[in-house]
Design a protein around this motif. Structure first.
Motif, mmCIF file in Angstrom:
data_model
loop_
_atom_site.group_PDB
_atom_site.id
_atom_site.type_symbol
_atom_site.label_atom_id
_atom_site.label_comp_id
_atom_site.label_asym_id
_atom_site.label_seq_id
_atom_site.Cartn_x
_atom_site.Cartn_y
_atom_site.Cartn_z
ATOM 1 N N LEU A 31 -21.228 60.384 84.093
ATOM 2 C CA LEU A 31 -20.469 59.450 83.434
ATOM 3 C C LEU A 31 -20.495 59.472 81.995
ATOM 4 N N PHE A 32 -19.706 60.067 81.318
ATOM 5 C CA PHE A 32 -19.609 60.024 79.782
ATOM 6 C C PHE A 32 -19.175 58.703 79.355
ATOM 7 N N ARG A 33 -19.494 58.106 78.282
ATOM 8 C CA ARG A 33 -18.656 57.083 77.367
ATOM 9 C C ARG A 33 -18.989 57.594 75.945
ATOM 10 N N LEU A 34 -17.890 57.212 75.031
ATOM 11 C CA LEU A 34 -18.193 57.067 73.639
ATOM 12 C C LEU A 34 -17.229 56.113 73.014
ATOM 13 N N SER A 35 -17.740 55.012 72.429
ATOM 14 C CA SER A 35 -16.864 53.915 71.996
ATOM 15 C C SER A 35 -16.628 54.391 70.224
ATOM 16 N N PHE A 36 -15.322 54.124 69.951
ATOM 17 C CA PHE A 36 -15.181 54.533 68.563
ATOM 18 C C PHE A 36 -14.089 53.428 68.103
ATOM 19 N N VAL A 37 -13.765 53.566 66.721
ATOM 20 C CA VAL A 37 -12.899 52.773 66.152
ATOM 21 C C VAL A 37 -12.109 53.442 65.137
ATOM 22 N N THR A 38 -10.624 53.182 65.264
ATOM 23 C CA THR A 38 -9.779 53.657 64.283
ATOM 24 C C THR A 38 -9.344 52.590 63.347
ATOM 25 N N GLU A 39 -9.231 52.999 62.100
ATOM 26 C CA GLU A 39 -8.721 52.066 61.018
ATOM 27 C C GLU A 39 -7.638 51.842 60.617
ATOM 28 N N THR A 40 -6.827 52.629 61.056
ATOM 29 C CA THR A 40 -5.448 52.530 60.714
ATOM 30 C C THR A 40 -4.368 52.719 62.051
ATOM 31 N N PRO A 41 -3.529 51.967 62.344
ATOM 32 C CA PRO A 41 -2.605 51.763 63.143
ATOM 33 C C PRO A 41 -1.711 53.132 63.311
ATOM 34 N N GLY A 42 -1.550 53.717 64.415
ATOM 35 C CA GLY A 42 -1.017 54.797 64.642
ATOM 36 C C GLY A 42 -1.608 56.138 64.596
ATOM 37 N N ASP A 43 -2.875 55.880 64.138
ATOM 38 C CA ASP A 43 -3.761 57.302 64.118
ATOM 39 C C ASP A 43 -3.618 58.055 65.392
ATOM 40 N N ARG A 44 -3.561 59.428 65.160
ATOM 41 C CA ARG A 44 -3.588 60.352 66.114
ATOM 42 C C ARG A 44 -5.138 61.269 65.986
ATOM 43 N N ILE A 45 -5.752 61.424 67.030
ATOM 44 C CA ILE A 45 -6.691 62.308 67.242
ATOM 45 C C ILE A 45 -6.621 63.506 68.040
ATOM 46 N N THR A 46 -6.895 64.728 67.760
ATOM 47 C CA THR A 46 -6.993 65.738 68.547
ATOM 48 C C THR A 46 -8.186 66.219 69.108
ATOM 49 N N VAL A 47 -8.645 66.265 70.429
ATOM 50 C CA VAL A 47 -9.870 66.497 70.830
ATOM 51 C C VAL A 47 -9.788 67.647 71.810
ATOM 52 N N HIS A 48 -10.789 68.664 71.782
ATOM 53 C CA HIS A 48 -10.732 69.757 72.605
ATOM 54 C C HIS A 48 -11.869 69.650 73.540
ATOM 55 N N VAL A 49 -11.994 69.637 74.995
ATOM 56 C CA VAL A 49 -12.514 69.346 75.972
ATOM 57 C C VAL A 49 -12.787 70.371 77.049
ATOM 58 N N SER A 50 -14.067 70.491 77.507
ATOM 59 C CA SER A 50 -14.165 71.656 78.337
ATOM 60 C C SER A 50 -15.518 70.814 79.353
ATOM 61 N N ALA A 51 -15.733 71.317 80.522
ATOM 62 C CA ALA A 51 -16.847 71.052 81.118
ATOM 63 C C ALA A 51 -17.561 72.015 81.915
ATOM 64 N N ASP A 52 -18.630 72.127 82.406
ATOM 65 C CA ASP A 52 -19.032 72.873 83.671
ATOM 66 C C ASP A 52 -19.915 71.758 84.353
ATOM 67 N N SER A 53 -19.136 71.442 85.801
ATOM 68 C CA SER A 53 -17.924 72.361 86.124
ATOM 69 C C SER A 53 -16.595 72.004 85.974
ATOM 70 N N ARG A 54 -16.605 70.632 86.194
ATOM 71 C CA ARG A 54 -15.229 70.017 85.986
ATOM 72 C C ARG A 54 -15.002 68.518 85.386
ATOM 73 N N TYR A 55 -14.242 68.253 84.849
ATOM 74 C CA TYR A 55 -14.081 66.760 84.350
ATOM 75 C C TYR A 55 -12.728 66.014 84.377
ATOM 76 N N ARG A 56 -12.611 64.883 84.541
ATOM 77 C CA ARG A 56 -11.531 64.163 84.182
ATOM 78 C C ARG A 56 -11.751 63.029 83.106
ATOM 79 N N LEU A 57 -10.888 63.210 82.283
ATOM 80 C CA LEU A 57 -10.905 62.468 80.902
ATOM 81 C C LEU A 57 -10.259 60.920 80.753
ATOM 82 N N TYR A 58 -10.342 60.026 80.288
ATOM 83 C CA TYR A 58 -9.901 58.848 80.202
ATOM 84 C C TYR A 58 -10.078 58.300 78.747
#
Length: 746
Positions: A31-58
Motif C-alpha cells: 500500500l502506497f500513500r502520498l499526502s500533498f497540498v495544492t495552493e490554488t483552487p482548481g489546480d490540475r495535476i497530470t501524473v504518469h503511473v505504472s507498476a509491476d505487476s498491477r496497481y489501483r490508484l486513488y
C-alpha cells in the motif's frame, strides 16, 4: 485518464519504488500513500503511473484508475491521469500495488522485481520514491486451489483476511506515520548510454481504460441474515455469463470465512469438470450445481465491503457461509460489469427470430472476451490467441467500428516475432508458444484490417511487413520439394504443421496472396513480385491432393481416404478448386457426415468457401445448426467446442454475427477503408432483413424484402459521395457513383 502520455524523448525523472522488504516469491501486496497540498483552487495535476505487476490508484479515497495495461517488458505501459480540478488544501494519492511473482497470470508479462512508479508534470515533489510512504499488506494471500486447468493460466485467486486489512488508508487524514519511506529500486529512464535499454521500456497506454458499469444480479436473496451457529449458502444469478467485479456488503460475522465460487453455468456433479463433467441446460439450477474457482474473505466483524482486485467471470456465484459465533448479514450484492469500451453500432433484424437471438448472444460473447486484449475465453485462460483474435478484430471493425484494439492486437503479434520469423501464437504471454498455422492467420488478420480501414493505416501496415515476410520466410524455408508445406516447429494442432498438410499449404497460399496485396498497396511492388510466383507454385501443388473419385481434397496428399471439411474450404479459398472442383466439393461440403466437421472457428472459412462457390444458402441450415443447438441448452454466450465443451464463452464462435451484416445484409468494403462500398445481400430462406454497418466513411443502412413472385426489393443509404455498387442475386452490378439513397426492385 487522459489520452497519450509524456514525450519519450525526455528521460524519466522518477524511479521505481518499493518497500525495504521486497516480499515474494509469490503474490505480494504493498500500500502506497502520498499526502500533498495544492495552493490554488482548481489546480490540475497530470501524473504518469505504472507498476509491476498491477496497481489501483486513488485520489482522496476515490478510485481513479487501474493499470498498467498488459504488454511486454520491451513495450511496458503506463497510464496518464489528469487529476483535477482540485480544491485548495490537503490531498492524498494512494495505490494498492500487487506484485504477482510466481503467481503471475500466464497472459501477463512482468519483471522478476517489483516496483511502483509515479511522475507528476511540474510537481517533482509527487514523484516516486520521494515522500511516498509504503506498508506491506498481509491480508491478501493467493488461492491456488486447482479447478480444471484454470489456475494454471490465471495464476491465483484471492484469500482476503479482512481482520488484517488496514482501514481507511486511501482517505485524507489517515495517519501513516508508522509506515516506512518508499525506497528507489531502479531507474525508469529510457535514455541509457551505449544503447542499453531499461528493464521495462515504458510506453503510453494505447487503448482506453475498461468500462465499469453498475449492474444488479437478476436473482439475489440479499439482504440475508445468518444467526449465530448457522451455516448456509445462496446463489447470485447475473442473468447471463458476464465479466465484472462482484461487490458484497457484509455486516457482522467476525471470523467467518465466506467463499465466493464463480460458475460459468450449471454443471453436473462429477470429478474433472473440463474433461468429464457434463453440462445440460445452462441455467437449470434444479439440474446441477455451481462449481468453479473461488475467492475467500475472512470477515473482520462490523461493516465490510468485498470486491476482488481483478475482474471475475461468472453467470452464477455460490456464496457459502460457514457457522460462526457472531450473527452475519449479507446486506447487499451487486457487480460492476467490465469490458473493453466498444459499443455495438451495427444493427440487425430479420424474419427469423432465432437469428436475432444469435445476434445478441454473439455480441455478449464478443464483449466478455475483450478487455485489455482480446481473450480466447474469460473464464479459463484470458489469452490473446491469433485464431481467436482474428475473428474478434473483425467483430470490432464490423459491429463497432472500433480500430484501436485490432491495431494494438496486430502490433502485439508483430512484436513477438522469434528468431525463425514466426510470430507467437498468443501475446502477451509469460511462456512463449508457437502454433505454426496461427502465424499465417495473423497475416490474414493484418490484411483484413487494411481492407476495413484503408489509407490512414498504410504507415502502420508498412511497419508490419517485415514480420509478415518473416513468417513467410519461415514457411518457405521448410517447403517440401513438391511445393507442399513442410514440417514446422511448435504445437501442430490437429496435424496443422506436420509435413504435407493440405490445409497448411492452402493457408500458406492464402497468406502469400495477402502479403502480395499488402506489399503492392502499402509497401513496394518489388516485394509483392517476390512472393507472387511462390503463391502460384503452391496453388498448383495443391491440386496433387485432389481425389477425383471422392471429389474432395485429401487432408494429406500422400494418404488416401482422409477428408476434412475445413481442408475443402481452405482449398477453395486458396484458388485450388478451379475447373469444377468447387462444384463437386459443394455437393458434399455441408451434407456429408463422412467429412470431419470443422470446429466453430474454422466454420468461418467454410462459410467463406460457400459464399465464393455460390452455396451460401447452406449457411442458414447446416452451418448454423450447432448454434441452434447451443440456444436450445440456453447458453448465453457461445461455447468453445461442440459438447462436451470446456469453455462456455469463446469469441471465435461469435463470427456468425459478422456474417449477418457483411453477407446476409451484404455490406462490405469494395476498396480499402470503404473508399468504395459493396452491398451484395444473400437472402437465403429469409423473407426480409434490415440493419446498418459502421464504416470509416459513415454508416451504411440496408433493408431488403422478398416480394410476391420472388421479386426482391432493396433500399439503402450509403454515405454521400462514396461510390457504391449493389449486386442482387443473379443480377449484374448496379453502380451509384454518388452513394446516398438507393432503391432497387427486381
Amino acid at each position: 485518464m487522459t489520452a497519450g502520455g509524456r514525450s519519450n524523448a525526455e528521460p524519466w525523472r522518477a524511479q521505481w519504488a518499493w518497500s525495504r522488504d521486497w516480499g515474494g516469491p509469490g503474490l505480494t501486496v504493498r500500500l502506497f500513500r502520498l499526502s500533498f497540498v495544492t495552493e490554488t483552487p482548481g489546480d490540475r495535476i497530470t501524473v504518469h503511473v505504472s507498476a509491476d505487476s498491477r496497481y489501483r490508484l486513488y485520489l482522496d479515497g476515490v478510485a481513479v484508475g487501474r493499470g498498467p495495461l498488459k504488454g511486454a517488458l520491451e513495450h511496458y505501459h503506463y497510464e496518464t491521469y489528469d487529476l483535477g480540478p482540485l480544491a485548495k488544501g490537503p490531498h492524498v494519492l494512494a495505490a494498492e500495488v500487487r506484485w504477482f511473482g510466481i503467481h503471475s497470470p500466464g497472459s501477463e508479462v512482468h519483471a522478476a522485481t517489483p516496483g511502483f512508479l509515479v511522475q507528476a508534470e511540474g510537481r517533482p515533489d509527487l514523484d516516486t520514491p520521494g515522500r511516498w510512504r509504503v506498508r506491506a499488506d498481509p491480508s491478501v494471500t493467493p488461492d491456488t486451489t486447482p479447478y480444471a486447468n484454470a489456475l494454471g493460466f490465471l495464476g491465483h485467486l484471492d484469500v482476503v483476511d479482512a481482520r488484517l486489512a488496514v482501514r481507511g488508508w486511501v482517505e485524507s487524514g489517515f495517519d501513516d506515520g508508522g509506515w516506512e519511506p518508499a525506497l528507489g529500486v531502479g531507474h525508469a529512464d529510457a535514455g541509457r548510454p551505449w544503447g542499453v535499454l531499461p528493464l521495462r521500456d515504458l510506453h503510453p497506454r494505447d487503448v482506453p481504460q475498461l468500462n465499469e458499469e453498475p449492474r444488479e444480479f437478476r436473482e439475489s436473496p440479499c439482504p440475508k441474515t445468518f444467526a449465530p451457529g448457522e451455516a448456509g449458502e445462496f446463489i447470485l444469478d447475473a442473468g447471463a455469463l458476464t465479466t465484472g467485479y462482484p461487490v458484497l456488503r457484509f455486516d457482522g460475522g467476525r471470523d467467518r470465512a465466506v467463499t465466493l465460487t464463480y460458475g460459468e453455468a450449471v454443471v453436473m456433479p462429477g470429478a474433472e469438470p473440463w474433461e468429464s463433467r457434463e453440462k445440460g441446460i445452462r441455467d437449470d439450477l434444479g439440474g446441477g450445481v455451481i462449481d468453479g474457482y473461488r475467492d475467500t474473505v475472512i470477515l473482520p466483524g462490523g461493516a465490510f465491503v468485498f470486491e476482488p482486485f481483478h475482474w471475475r467471470t461468472f453467470w452464477f456465484i455460490r456464496v457459502s457461509v460457514p457457522a460462526g459465533p457472531e450473527p452475519l448479514t449479507v446486506a447487499d450484492a451487486r457487480f460492476r460489469f467490465t469490458t473493453y469500451p466498444q459499443c455495438r453500432l451495427a444493427t440487425f433484424a430479420c424474419s427469423d427470430p432465432g437469428l436475432e437471438r444469435m445476434w445478441d448472444v454473439s455480441w455478449r460473447t464478443f464483449q466478455n472476451c475483450a478487455h485489455e486484449t482480446y481473450e480466447d475465453c474469460p473464464y479459463y485462460e484470458q489469452f490473446n490467441y491469433t485464431a481467436d483474435s482474428r475473428i474478434q478484430a473483425l467483430g470490432s471493425l464490423a459491429l463497432a467500428g472500433e480500430a484501436d484494439l485490432p491495431r494494438r492486437t496486430i502490433r502485439l503479434f508483430r512484436d513477438s516475432a522469434g528468431p525463425d520469423g514466426l510470430v507467437m501464437s498468443r501475446v502477451p504471454a509469460r511462456d512463449r508458444q508457437v502454433i505454426p498455422h496461427f502465424a499465417l492467420l495473423w497475416i490474414l488478420m493484418t490484411e483484413e484490417f487494411w481492407v476495413w480501414r484503408g489509407a490512414p493505416e498504410a504507415g502502420f501496415i508498412r511497419s508490419c511487413l517485415h514480420a509478415v515476410d518473416g513468417v513467410l520466410w519461415a514457411f518457405r524455408e521448410r517447403l517440401r520439394p513438391d511445393g507442399f508445406a513442410g514440417a514446422m516447429p511448435g504445437w501442430t494442432i490437429l496435424g496443422r504443421g506436420t509435413a504435407g498438410s493440405t490445409y497448411m499449404t492452402a493457408l500458406f497460399t492464402r497468406a502469400l496472396d495477402a502479403a502480395v496485396r499488402l506489399h503492392r498497396e502499402c509497401g513496394e511492388p518489388a516485394d509483392a513480385a517476390r512472393w507472387a510466383p511462390l503463391a502460384a507454385r503452391t496453388r498448383t501443388a495443391l491440386r496433387r491432393a485432389w481425389d477425383g473419385d471422392a471429389g474432395l481434397f485429401r487432408d494429406d496428399p500422400d494418404t488416401a481416404g482422409t477428408f476434412r471439411q475445413d481442408t475443402q474450404a481452405m482449398a477453395i479459398l486458396a484458388g485450388a478448386a478451379a475447373d469444377g472442383r468447387d462444384r463437386r466439393i459443394l455437393a458434399r461440403l455441408t451434407s456429408d457426415p463422412a467429412l470431419w466437421p470443422a470446429e466453430f472457428v474454422e466454420a468461418y472459412d467454410v462459410a467463406r468457401a460457400l459464399e465464393l462457390s455460390g452455396g451460401y444458402d447452406a449457411f442458414f441450415g447446416p452451418v448454423l445448426d450447432p448454434w441452434r443447438t447451443m440456444l436450445g441448452v440456453r447458453l448465453s454466450t457461445w461455447a468453445e467446442h461442440r459438447e462436451r465443451t470446456r469453455s462456455d464463452c469463446h469469441a471465435w464462435s461469435a463470427w456468425i454475427a459478422i456474417d449477418f451484416v457483411t453477407t446476409v445484409l451484404g455490406v462490405r468494403p469494395a476498396a480499402p477503408g470503404f473508399a468504395r462500398i459493396l452491398i451484395a445481400p444473400h437472402p437465403g430462406p429469409l423473407a426480409w432483413a434490415r440493419g446498418s454497418v459502421p464504416t470509416p466513411a459513415g454508416p451504411v443502412e440496408v433493408e431488403w424484402r422478398k416480394e410476391a413472385a420472388g421479386a426482391l426489393s432493396l433500399s439503402a443509404k450509403a454515405p454521400a459521395g462514396v461510390p457504391t455498387s449493389v449486386v442482387l442475386p443473379g443480377r449484374a452490378p448496379q453502380d451509384f457513383p454518388a452513394g446516398g439513397a438507393i432503391s432497387i426492385r427486381i
